[in-house]
Design an enzyme around this catalytic site. Structure first.
Site, PDB file in Angstrom:
ATOM      1  N   LYS A  82       5.458 -19.870  11.201  1.00  0.00           N
ATOM      2  CA  LYS A  82       6.480 -19.257  12.054  1.00  0.00           C
ATOM      3  C   LYS A  82       7.509 -20.301  12.516  1.00  0.00           C
ATOM      4  CE  LYS A  82       5.260 -14.963  11.734  1.00  0.00           C
ATOM      5  NZ  LYS A  82       6.142 -13.964  11.077  1.00  0.00           N
TER       6      LYS A  82
ATOM      7  N   TYR B 294      -0.790 -20.692  11.042  1.00  0.00           N
ATOM      8  CA  TYR B 294       0.103 -19.559  11.342  1.00  0.00           C
ATOM      9  C   TYR B 294       1.343 -20.051  12.093  1.00  0.00           C
ATOM     10  CZ  TYR B 294       1.829 -15.165  13.304  1.00  0.00           C
ATOM     11  OH  TYR B 294       2.634 -14.106  13.676  1.00  0.00           O
TER      12      TYR B 294
ATOM     13  N   THR C  97      -1.134  -2.734  15.949  1.00  0.00           N
ATOM     14  CA  THR C  97      -0.849  -3.170  14.583  1.00  0.00           C
ATOM     15  C   THR C  97      -2.175  -3.608  13.946  1.00  0.00           C
ATOM     16  OG1 THR C  97      -0.587  -5.573  14.729  1.00  0.00           O
ATOM     17  CG2 THR C  97       1.213  -4.249  15.617  1.00  0.00           C
TER      18      THR C  97
ATOM     19  N   ARG D 196       0.827  -1.220   0.000  1.00  0.00           N
ATOM     20  CA  ARG D 196       0.000   0.000   0.000  1.00  0.00           C
ATOM     21  C   ARG D 196       0.853   1.258   0.000  1.00  0.00           C
ATOM     22  NH1 ARG D 196      -3.374  -1.386   5.204  1.00  0.00           N
ATOM     23  NH2 ARG D 196      -1.291  -2.125   5.719  1.00  0.00           N
TER      24      ARG D 196
ATOM     25  N   ASP E 206       4.683  -6.681  -3.615  1.00  0.00           N
ATOM     26  CA  ASP E 206       4.073  -7.861  -3.000  1.00  0.00           C
ATOM     27  C   ASP E 206       5.192  -8.890  -2.851  1.00  0.00           C
ATOM     28  OD1 ASP E 206       2.804 -10.247  -2.387  1.00  0.00           O
ATOM     29  OD2 ASP E 206       1.059  -9.809  -3.650  1.00  0.00           O
TER      30      ASP E 206
END
Ligand code: NAP
Length: 248
Positions: A151, A147, A183, A39, A59
């Site tokens: 990680k 997720y 965040t 962005r 990206d």
């Protein structure tokens, strides 16, 4: 202590949250920061606080674009930070398209950026490469399998790079925070549900993006003979990924 003055630093995911705080902190210490994310408008807001900074709209999943945009640039510091989580569904109820998205950004995106930037550091015989891991790379929690898998994967990448590039002059650091507020992470994880995102931090003083930026800045300014390998940063109220003490 090493100075960051005039050091060229790339921060991915610099448009928001932890990446934006790291970019601001490095710039405040005199680094020339390259801010990368998708962005542009958000990047330009961060750029205003970072003298000498430039923006790269990117990206990290687009391997060709990553090489095109970053491959020929020289960086003294890389902060490989862009990442996300989607959902907290138990695995069988999860959405394979969301899994792919998270794996693509958190694992392949991180690899794409290392692949484009590390050869230059190897050629120059120096550099600091910081990876934003997570306590989710050390402990798994319900609804977090995918997720946490990403990680855990980046932790393996960190360990692999230390071995593959031993003697290259590059210092590798993994900064692994617990819960961080301020965040977009939870808002994105809960697909825009602000109430659920807020509830994550209710009755707790979580880490702030600035706390994480402080850890990154500390690690990369140690004397040349010191490599801070791994920093695990918990909120004081968080004993594990599933044990959080909340005020009534
Ligand atoms: P955030 O505010 O959502 O920031 C994520 C950043 O990643 C944004 O700048 C986003 O920018 C960028 N990004 C996402 N997909 C991208 C893509 N495909 N290409 C390029 N940039 C992309 O979340 P955050 O909390 O700061 O997260 C930063 C890192 O910290 C992540 O790796 C996360 O896993 C890790 N972490 C967060 C926490 C936490 O509690 N918040 C705890 C431990 C670790 P655009 O959308 O503009 O592309």
């Amino acid at each position: 202590m090493q100075s960051l003055h005039q050091r060229r630093a790339l921060v991915t995911g610099a448009s928001s949250g932890i990446g934006a705080a790291i970019a601001r902190r490095l710039a405040r210490e005199g680094a020339l920061v390259t801010l990368a994310a998708r962005r542009r408008d958000k990047l330009e807001l961060v750029q205003r606080d970072c003298p000498g900074a430039e923006c790269v709209v990117l990206d990290v999943c687009d391997a060709k674009a990553v090489v095109r945009e970053l491959g020929d640039r020289e960086f003294d510091v890389l902060v490989n930070n862009a990442g996300l989580a989607l959902g907290v569904d138990r695995l069988p109820a999860g959405d394979p398209e969301e899994w792919s998205r998270v794996i693509d950004v958190n694992v392949k995106g991180v690899l794409n950026v290392f692949h484009a930037v590390l050869p230059g550091m190897v050629k120059r015989g120096r550099g600091d490469a910081v990876l934003l891991g997570s306590v989710a790379g050390r402990q798994v929690y319900p609804g977090g399998a995918v997720y946490c898998a990403t990680k855990h994967a980046t932790r393996a990448v960190y360990e692999g790079l230390r071995l593959d590039l031993a003697g290259s002059g590059i210092r590798f650091t993994s900064v692994d925070p617990g819960m961080v507020t301020g965040t977009e992470f939870s808002l994105i994880r809960f697909r825009g549900d602000a109430g659920r995102a807020r509830a994550v931090y209710q009755g707790v003083d979580p880490l702030t993006p600035e706390d994480v930026a402080d850890a990154v800045a500390w690690a990369i300014t140690r004397p040349a003979n010191v490599n801070v390998g791994e920093i695990v940063l918990w909120a004081a109220a968080q004993a594990s990924t599933t044990t959080v003490t909340r005020r009534a």
